[in-house]
Design a protein around this motif. Sequence first.
Motif, mmCIF file in Angstrom:
data_model
loop_
_atom_site.group_PDB
_atom_site.id
_atom_site.type_symbol
_atom_site.label_atom_id
_atom_site.label_comp_id
_atom_site.label_asym_id
_atom_site.label_seq_id
_atom_site.Cartn_x
_atom_site.Cartn_y
_atom_site.Cartn_z
ATOM 1 N N LEU A 84 -1.392 4.460 -6.132
ATOM 2 C CA LEU A 84 -1.188 4.866 -4.749
ATOM 3 C C LEU A 84 -2.240 5.906 -4.405
ATOM 4 O O LEU A 84 -2.293 6.973 -5.025
ATOM 5 C CB LEU A 84 0.216 5.451 -4.555
ATOM 6 N N ASP A 85 -3.078 5.596 -3.421
ATOM 7 C CA ASP A 85 -4.070 6.548 -2.932
ATOM 8 C C ASP A 85 -3.580 7.088 -1.594
ATOM 9 O O ASP A 85 -3.701 6.432 -0.561
ATOM 10 C CB ASP A 85 -5.434 5.866 -2.781
ATOM 11 N N LEU A 86 -2.988 8.282 -1.642
ATOM 12 C CA LEU A 86 -2.402 8.905 -0.450
ATOM 13 C C LEU A 86 -3.468 9.636 0.362
ATOM 14 O O LEU A 86 -4.413 10.182 -0.216
ATOM 15 C CB LEU A 86 -1.338 9.914 -0.865
ATOM 16 N N ALA A 87 -3.286 9.650 1.678
ATOM 17 C CA ALA A 87 -4.297 10.230 2.567
ATOM 18 C C ALA A 87 -5.647 9.620 2.225
ATOM 19 O O ALA A 87 -6.667 10.307 2.182
ATOM 20 C CB ALA A 87 -4.322 11.755 2.461
ATOM 21 N N GLY A 88 -5.615 8.308 1.988
ATOM 22 C CA GLY A 88 -6.771 7.604 1.427
ATOM 23 C C GLY A 88 -7.927 7.424 2.379
ATOM 24 O O GLY A 88 -9.011 6.996 1.961
ATOM 25 N N GLY A 89 -7.715 7.735 3.657
ATOM 26 C CA GLY A 89 -8.810 7.736 4.610
ATOM 27 C C GLY A 89 -9.620 6.460 4.617
ATOM 28 O O GLY A 89 -9.082 5.363 4.752
ATOM 29 N N VAL B 299 -3.417 -1.721 -5.669
ATOM 30 C CA VAL B 299 -3.764 -0.434 -5.084
ATOM 31 C C VAL B 299 -3.158 -0.379 -3.686
ATOM 32 O O VAL B 299 -3.324 -1.324 -2.900
ATOM 33 C CB VAL B 299 -5.290 -0.238 -4.995
ATOM 34 N N VAL B 300 -2.459 0.704 -3.389
ATOM 35 C CA VAL B 300 -1.946 0.928 -2.042
ATOM 36 C C VAL B 300 -2.746 2.069 -1.427
ATOM 37 O O VAL B 300 -2.746 3.188 -1.951
ATOM 38 C CB VAL B 300 -0.444 1.270 -2.048
ATOM 39 N N LEU B 301 -3.450 1.764 -0.357
ATOM 40 C CA LEU B 301 -4.157 2.783 0.424
ATOM 41 C C LEU B 301 -3.225 3.215 1.545
ATOM 42 O O LEU B 301 -2.887 2.422 2.432
ATOM 43 C CB LEU B 301 -5.456 2.209 0.986
ATOM 44 N N ALA B 302 -2.768 4.460 1.496
ATOM 45 C CA ALA B 302 -1.802 4.962 2.469
ATOM 46 C C ALA B 302 -2.382 6.146 3.210
ATOM 47 O O ALA B 302 -3.071 6.991 2.625
ATOM 48 C CB ALA B 302 -0.499 5.366 1.767
ATOM 49 N N GLY C 140 -7.160 -8.687 -1.622
ATOM 50 C CA GLY C 140 -6.273 -9.341 -2.588
ATOM 51 C C GLY C 140 -5.402 -8.385 -3.349
ATOM 52 O O GLY C 140 -4.186 -8.588 -3.441
ATOM 53 N N ASN C 141 -5.990 -7.324 -3.908
ATOM 54 C CA ASN C 141 -5.177 -6.387 -4.681
ATOM 55 C C ASN C 141 -5.062 -5.017 -4.017
ATOM 56 O O ASN C 141 -4.612 -4.047 -4.633
ATOM 57 C CB ASN C 141 -5.726 -6.232 -6.107
ATOM 58 N N VAL C 142 -5.461 -4.918 -2.740
ATOM 59 C CA VAL C 142 -5.318 -3.675 -1.986
ATOM 60 C C VAL C 142 -4.407 -3.915 -0.792
ATOM 61 O O VAL C 142 -4.583 -4.881 -0.045
ATOM 62 C CB VAL C 142 -6.678 -3.146 -1.488
ATOM 63 N N HIS C 143 -3.422 -3.049 -0.637
ATOM 64 C CA HIS C 143 -2.500 -3.123 0.494
ATOM 65 C C HIS C 143 -2.594 -1.816 1.281
ATOM 66 O O HIS C 143 -2.929 -0.765 0.730
ATOM 67 C CB HIS C 143 -1.069 -3.370 0.009
ATOM 68 N N TYR C 144 -2.283 -1.898 2.564
ATOM 69 C CA TYR C 144 -2.465 -0.761 3.476
ATOM 70 C C TYR C 144 -1.118 -0.403 4.092
ATOM 71 O O TYR C 144 -0.433 -1.259 4.645
ATOM 72 C CB TYR C 144 -3.486 -1.122 4.557
ATOM 73 N N VAL C 145 -0.767 0.887 3.979
ATOM 74 C CA VAL C 145 0.534 1.349 4.461
ATOM 75 C C VAL C 145 0.340 2.650 5.239
ATOM 76 O O VAL C 145 -0.259 3.605 4.719
ATOM 77 C CB VAL C 145 1.512 1.588 3.297
ATOM 78 N N GLN C 146 0.837 2.686 6.466
ATOM 79 C CA GLN C 146 0.858 3.938 7.209
ATOM 80 C C GLN C 146 2.098 4.697 6.764
ATOM 81 O O GLN C 146 3.227 4.230 6.959
ATOM 82 C CB GLN C 146 0.884 3.695 8.715
ATOM 83 N N ALA C 147 1.906 5.848 6.154
ATOM 84 C CA ALA C 147 3.030 6.553 5.529
ATOM 85 C C ALA C 147 2.829 8.057 5.590
ATOM 86 O O ALA C 147 1.701 8.561 5.508
ATOM 87 C CB ALA C 147 3.183 6.116 4.068
ATOM 88 N N ASN C 148 3.946 8.754 5.708
ATOM 89 C CA ASN C 148 3.993 10.205 5.645
ATOM 90 C C ASN C 148 4.244 10.610 4.198
ATOM 91 O O ASN C 148 5.215 10.154 3.581
ATOM 92 C CB ASN C 148 5.126 10.709 6.552
ATOM 93 N N ALA C 149 3.390 11.462 3.644
ATOM 94 C CA ALA C 149 3.509 11.862 2.241
ATOM 95 C C ALA C 149 4.827 12.543 1.927
ATOM 96 O O ALA C 149 5.269 12.557 0.773
ATOM 97 C CB ALA C 149 2.355 12.784 1.864
ATOM 98 N N GLU C 150 5.508 13.093 2.943
ATOM 99 C CA GLU C 150 6.763 13.803 2.705
ATOM 100 C C GLU C 150 7.947 12.862 2.501
ATOM 101 O O GLU C 150 8.979 13.278 1.963
ATOM 102 C CB GLU C 150 7.059 14.736 3.880
#
Length: 248
Positions: A65-70, A88-91, A112-122
């Motif tokens: 999980l790459d948070l605040a992945g920009g 890999v989740v780019l959030a 294929g192996n990267v997914h994108y999620v809009q998420a709040n780290a809290e």
Amino acid sequence: MNEDTTHFGFQQVPRSEKHKRVAAVFESVADKYDVMNDLMSFGIHRLWKRFTIEMSGVRRGQRVLDLAGGTGDLARRFAQLVGREGEVVLADINAAMLARGRERLLDEGIAGNVHYVQANAECLPFPDNHFDCITIAFGLRNVTDKDAALRAMYRVLRPGGRLLVLEFSQVTLPVLRPLYDFYSFKALPLMGRLVANDADSYRYLAESIRMHPDQETLKAMMAAAGFERCEYFNLNGGIVALHRGYKL
């Protein structure tokens, strides 16, 4: 500061408003984000991120999980490391930054192996014990409730998993401090105005760095959230620090 307010740079704002103000900053700079990163750090941010990847120990088949992945600097390399068997989740909480990252990675043929999620780290929308590794690079200082975010990261890590926090920190070399202050409060806003037509967002950047917990404080916060074997590595005289902790 009372419990109903928090800092936005050097300003005190209602806690409920901070994420909106941070969102406005990154919506403003999204299109010039990569260019400004190279200019602001003289390209050294690439070395900081490479060090983070090396210290992550990510292997083929793992979930990251790459948070605040920009715009996807870390996610791109992690996608190569985990291979088709991994994920890999780019959030990112900011839709504009997330869209820019997705566009960039797709343009580079990473799919294929990267997914994108809009998420709040809290309040992460992932199951317990799900990821082998979590990274958050230059994002934690923008989070309103950092303790809640660290607890959320701990929850979604698998036992044996690790968290890596790459963030601007407290300069440890006294000789650097006046130069760094001049650069932060004079040069950065000027570059922001000339390149991104936005001096205020880069003034916020400098202020948010000064309000972020120092190395030892962040290490203690990670331990309080449950992480063990917490440690940090100062880079470039403490301008940046990489913190690492494990869920055992």
